[in-house]
Design a protein around this motif. Structure first.
Motif, PDB file in Angstrom:
ATOM      1  N   SER A  10       0.970  -1.234  -0.007  1.00 52.51           N
ATOM      2  CA  SER A  10      -0.045  -0.100  -0.129  1.00 52.51           C
ATOM      3  C   SER A  10       0.773   1.316  -0.084  1.00 52.51           C
ATOM      4  O   SER A  10       0.403   2.294  -0.176  1.00 52.51           O
ATOM      5  N   ASN A  11       2.189   0.851   0.084  1.00 52.25           N
ATOM      6  CA  ASN A  11       3.028   2.315   0.321  1.00 52.25           C
ATOM      7  C   ASN A  11       3.903   2.267  -1.034  1.00 52.25           C
ATOM      8  O   ASN A  11       4.971   3.327  -1.110  1.00 52.25           O
ATOM      9  N   LEU A  12       3.442   1.660  -2.027  1.00 55.30           N
ATOM     10  CA  LEU A  12       4.184   1.568  -3.156  1.00 55.30           C
ATOM     11  C   LEU A  12       4.114   2.992  -3.852  1.00 55.30           C
ATOM     12  O   LEU A  12       5.382   3.463  -4.544  1.00 55.30           O
ATOM     13  N   ASN A  13       3.273   3.777  -3.754  1.00 53.11           N
ATOM     14  CA  ASN A  13       3.322   5.037  -4.375  1.00 53.11           C
ATOM     15  C   ASN A  13       3.946   6.264  -3.318  1.00 53.11           C
ATOM     16  O   ASN A  13       3.778   7.475  -3.675  1.00 53.11           O
ATOM     17  N   ALA A  14       4.429   5.684  -2.362  1.00 48.45           N
ATOM     18  CA  ALA A  14       5.113   6.886  -1.341  1.00 48.45           C
ATOM     19  C   ALA A  14       6.427   7.101  -1.913  1.00 48.45           C
ATOM     20  O   ALA A  14       6.876   6.230  -2.586  1.00 48.45           O
ATOM     21  N   ARG A  15       7.017   8.140  -1.345  1.00 44.08           N
ATOM     22  CA  ARG A  15       8.371   8.541  -1.789  1.00 44.08           C
ATOM     23  C   ARG A  15       9.126   8.353  -0.474  1.00 44.08           C
ATOM     24  O   ARG A  15       8.806   8.661   0.613  1.00 44.08           O
ATOM     25  N   VAL A  16      10.606   7.824  -0.521  1.00 39.71           N
ATOM     26  CA  VAL A  16      11.354   7.721   0.402  1.00 39.71           C
ATOM     27  C   VAL A  16      12.242   8.750   0.445  1.00 39.71           C
ATOM     28  O   VAL A  16      13.019   8.890  -0.591  1.00 39.71           O
ATOM     29  N   LYS A  57      16.428   8.808  -5.003  1.00 43.55           N
ATOM     30  CA  LYS A  57      16.308   9.593  -6.212  1.00 43.55           C
ATOM     31  C   LYS A  57      14.767   9.535  -6.659  1.00 43.55           C
ATOM     32  O   LYS A  57      14.486  10.377  -7.698  1.00 43.55           O
ATOM     33  N   ALA A  58      14.427   8.283  -6.543  1.00 41.75           N
ATOM     34  CA  ALA A  58      13.046   7.731  -7.293  1.00 41.75           C
ATOM     35  C   ALA A  58      11.866   8.557  -6.724  1.00 41.75           C
ATOM     36  O   ALA A  58      11.760   8.930  -5.244  1.00 41.75           O
ATOM     37  N   PRO A  59      10.797   9.091  -7.593  1.00 42.97           N
ATOM     38  CA  PRO A  59      10.040   9.776  -6.945  1.00 42.97           C
ATOM     39  C   PRO A  59       8.899   8.855  -6.065  1.00 42.97           C
ATOM     40  O   PRO A  59       8.118   9.405  -5.296  1.00 42.97           O
ATOM     41  N   THR A  60       8.977   7.539  -6.420  1.00 38.92           N
ATOM     42  CA  THR A  60       8.160   6.616  -5.622  1.00 38.92           C
ATOM     43  C   THR A  60       8.770   5.170  -5.552  1.00 38.92           C
ATOM     44  O   THR A  60       9.937   4.971  -6.263  1.00 38.92           O
ATOM     45  N   ILE A  61       8.330   4.590  -4.567  1.00 45.54           N
ATOM     46  CA  ILE A  61       8.916   3.240  -4.344  1.00 45.54           C
ATOM     47  C   ILE A  61       8.812   2.251  -5.691  1.00 45.54           C
ATOM     48  O   ILE A  61       9.527   1.658  -5.865  1.00 45.54           O
ATOM     49  N   ALA A  62       7.679   2.511  -6.287  1.00 53.67           N
ATOM     50  CA  ALA A  62       7.198   1.807  -7.390  1.00 53.67           C
ATOM     51  C   ALA A  62       8.116   1.989  -8.596  1.00 53.67           C
ATOM     52  O   ALA A  62       8.706   1.071  -9.114  1.00 53.67           O
ATOM     53  N   THR A  63       8.713   3.174  -8.621  1.00 57.89           N
ATOM     54  CA  THR A  63       9.564   3.616  -9.708  1.00 57.89           C
ATOM     55  C   THR A  63      10.831   3.105  -9.354  1.00 57.89           C
ATOM     56  O   THR A  63      11.490   2.717 -10.126  1.00 57.89           O
ATOM     57  N   ALA A  64      11.219   2.975  -7.974  1.00 61.15           N
ATOM     58  CA  ALA A  64      12.469   2.361  -7.642  1.00 61.15           C
ATOM     59  C   ALA A  64      12.510   0.934  -8.031  1.00 61.15           C
ATOM     60  O   ALA A  64      13.487   0.279  -8.441  1.00 61.15           O
ATOM     61  N   ILE A  65      11.600   0.178  -7.856  1.00 58.99           N
ATOM     62  CA  ILE A  65      11.330  -1.182  -8.115  1.00 58.99           C
ATOM     63  C   ILE A  65      11.648  -1.333  -9.583  1.00 58.99           C
ATOM     64  O   ILE A  65      12.425  -2.184  -9.923  1.00 58.99           O
ATOM     65  N   ARG A  93      14.504   2.498  12.227  1.00 64.35           N
ATOM     66  CA  ARG A  93      15.735   2.949  12.761  1.00 64.35           C
ATOM     67  C   ARG A  93      15.966   4.449  12.547  1.00 64.35           C
ATOM     68  O   ARG A  93      17.002   5.060  12.855  1.00 64.35           O
ATOM     69  N   GLY A  94      14.869   4.880  11.940  1.00 64.50           N
ATOM     70  CA  GLY A  94      14.847   6.513  11.770  1.00 64.50           C
ATOM     71  C   GLY A  94      15.650   7.195  10.814  1.00 64.50           C
ATOM     72  O   GLY A  94      16.047   8.001  10.682  1.00 64.50           O
ATOM     73  N   LEU A  95      16.205   6.367   9.453  1.00 60.99           N
ATOM     74  CA  LEU A  95      17.044   6.659   8.828  1.00 60.99           C
ATOM     75  C   LEU A  95      16.493   6.963   7.492  1.00 60.99           C
ATOM     76  O   LEU A  95      17.098   7.744   6.556  1.00 60.99           O
ATOM     77  N   VAL A  96      15.256   6.712   7.285  1.00 63.53           N
ATOM     78  CA  VAL A  96      14.465   7.162   6.362  1.00 63.53           C
ATOM     79  C   VAL A  96      12.930   7.758   6.695  1.00 63.53           C
ATOM     80  O   VAL A  96      12.386   7.452   7.969  1.00 63.53           O
ATOM     81  N   VAL A  97      12.347   8.519   5.966  1.00 63.60           N
ATOM     82  CA  VAL A  97      10.944   8.887   6.330  1.00 63.60           C
ATOM     83  C   VAL A  97      10.183   8.444   4.900  1.00 63.60           C
ATOM     84  O   VAL A  97      10.778   8.685   3.807  1.00 63.60           O
ATOM     85  N   LEU A  98       9.056   8.333   5.137  1.00 67.80           N
ATOM     86  CA  LEU A  98       7.785   7.921   3.958  1.00 67.80           C
ATOM     87  C   LEU A  98       7.240   9.334   3.713  1.00 67.80           C
ATOM     88  O   LEU A  98       6.576   9.929   4.604  1.00 67.80           O
ATOM     89  N   GLU A  99       6.903   9.764   2.559  1.00 66.83           N
ATOM     90  CA  GLU A  99       6.241  10.908   2.216  1.00 66.83           C
ATOM     91  C   GLU A  99       5.387  10.498   0.986  1.00 66.83           C
ATOM     92  O   GLU A  99       5.503   9.635   0.195  1.00 66.83           O
ATOM     93  N   ASP A 100       4.003  11.182   1.034  1.00 70.31           N
ATOM     94  CA  ASP A 100       3.134  10.913   0.030  1.00 70.31           C
ATOM     95  C   ASP A 100       3.776  11.387  -1.433  1.00 70.31           C
ATOM     96  O   ASP A 100       4.549  12.551  -1.329  1.00 70.31           O
ATOM     97  N   ALA A 101       3.881  10.788  -2.544  1.00 70.75           N
ATOM     98  CA  ALA A 101       4.504  11.295  -3.722  1.00 70.75           C
ATOM     99  C   ALA A 101       3.879  12.287  -4.146  1.00 70.75           C
ATOM    100  O   ALA A 101       2.826  12.759  -3.974  1.00 70.75           O
ATOM    101  N   GLY A 102       4.769  13.404  -4.839  1.00 75.01           N
ATOM    102  CA  GLY A 102       4.255  14.720  -5.150  1.00 75.01           C
ATOM    103  C   GLY A 102       4.450  15.729  -4.050  1.00 75.01           C
ATOM    104  O   GLY A 102       4.620  16.928  -4.201  1.00 75.01           O
ATOM    105  N   ARG A 103       4.926  15.242  -2.821  1.00 75.09           N
ATOM    106  CA  ARG A 103       5.038  16.239  -1.662  1.00 75.09           C
ATOM    107  C   ARG A 103       6.377  16.590  -1.723  1.00 75.09           C
ATOM    108  O   ARG A 103       7.329  15.726  -2.022  1.00 75.09           O
ATOM    109  N   ALA A 104       6.871  17.886  -1.663  1.00 71.80           N
ATOM    110  CA  ALA A 104       8.295  18.289  -1.945  1.00 71.80           C
ATOM    111  C   ALA A 104       9.223  17.742  -0.932  1.00 71.80           C
ATOM    112  O   ALA A 104       8.780  17.757   0.195  1.00 71.80           O
TER     113      ALA A 104
END
Lengths: 104, 148
Positions: A10-16, A57-65, A93-104
């Protein structure tokens, strides 16, 4: 935003995003991350390090895949599973955050 | 990088009173930095230390060669003074103390953290001025990870 340990399809469209308090550098044998808030160092093997580079660098997790499938020549399902596991671990581990894709 | 001996020995030509004054400044700075450090991971202090410096040292100017030699002399003094008492002489503490001393003298500096990745993972901190290390960087062992 996903809670640590709950990253799934469900997070595939999120940005890391790597937050400002986390720095990392890719070395030949491993990628070293430093969380400046916790003072803890973390290491990723070469595959994990490459995944992190692409994720950042990828806009979404799906793009990274998609990019990683082309790079590693491995079936998408396996890449997806490994990538989501990696993102879950990094999030925990607090090393990344997830954001909605399209958020700056 | 070899150090010009005549530059470094200038620090040893300080008079006794000046040397005592500098040693006192180093130790009091050390105590101040220790107070900033919360229990636990000491890297949390770095951000607080930078915040406590206020306006950027040097007013945004770039460091020059004279700054470097001054920093090298101070770094040498820090390295020789801290071990005289039961203080924390680790690389990060020395770097933080030197950063404070340089800031007071309006000398821009960069705190660098380097790592030696691998099974015997190690980390090291040092201070650079004008792009050159004012404390031992051991660049043959450590690769730069971050500049603060």
């Amino acid at each position: 935003m996903a809670v640590a340990g709950q990253v799934d399809r469900s997070n595939l469209n999120a940005r890391v995003r790597v937050p400002q308090h986390v720095v990392f550098r890719v070395f030949p044998a491993e990628t070293v991350l430093l969380n400046l808030e916790s003072g803890l160092y973390h290491g990723l093997n070469t595959t994990g390090g490459r995944m992190l580079e692409v994720l950042e660098k990828a806009p979404t997790i799906a793009t990274a895949i998609t990019e990683l499938v082309a790079e590693f020549h491995v079936e998408a399902e396996r890449i997806e599973a490994d990538l989501l596991t990696l993102v879950s671990a990094l999030l925990e581990r607090g090393l990344v955050v997830l954001e909605d894709a399209g958020r700056a | 990088m070899p150090v010009a001996p005549e530059r470094l020995t200038q620090s040893r030509s300080l008079g006794p009173a000046a040397r005592v004054g500098l040693a006192w400044e180093i130790l009091s700075t050390y105590l101040g930095v220790r107070r900033l450090m919360p229990r636990g991971p000491i890297l949390k202090t770095v951000g607080a230390l930078r915040a406590s410096l206020g306006e950027r040292p040097g007013g945004g100017r770039a460091a020059g060669p004279d700054d470097f030699w001054a920093a090298l002399r101070l770094g040498d003094a820090v390295s020789r003074t801290l071990p005289l008492l039961p203080t924390d002489t680790r690389c990060l503490m020395r770097s933080l103390v030197l950063t404070q001393l340089l800031s007071r003298r309006d000398i821009p500096s960069t705190l660098v953290i380097g790592v030696a990745p691998g099974p015997d993972f190690k980390a090291h901190a040092w201070v650079e001025v004008d792009g050159r290390p004012a404390l031992p960087a051991h660049r043959d062992t450590y690769s730069r990870l971050v500049e603060l």
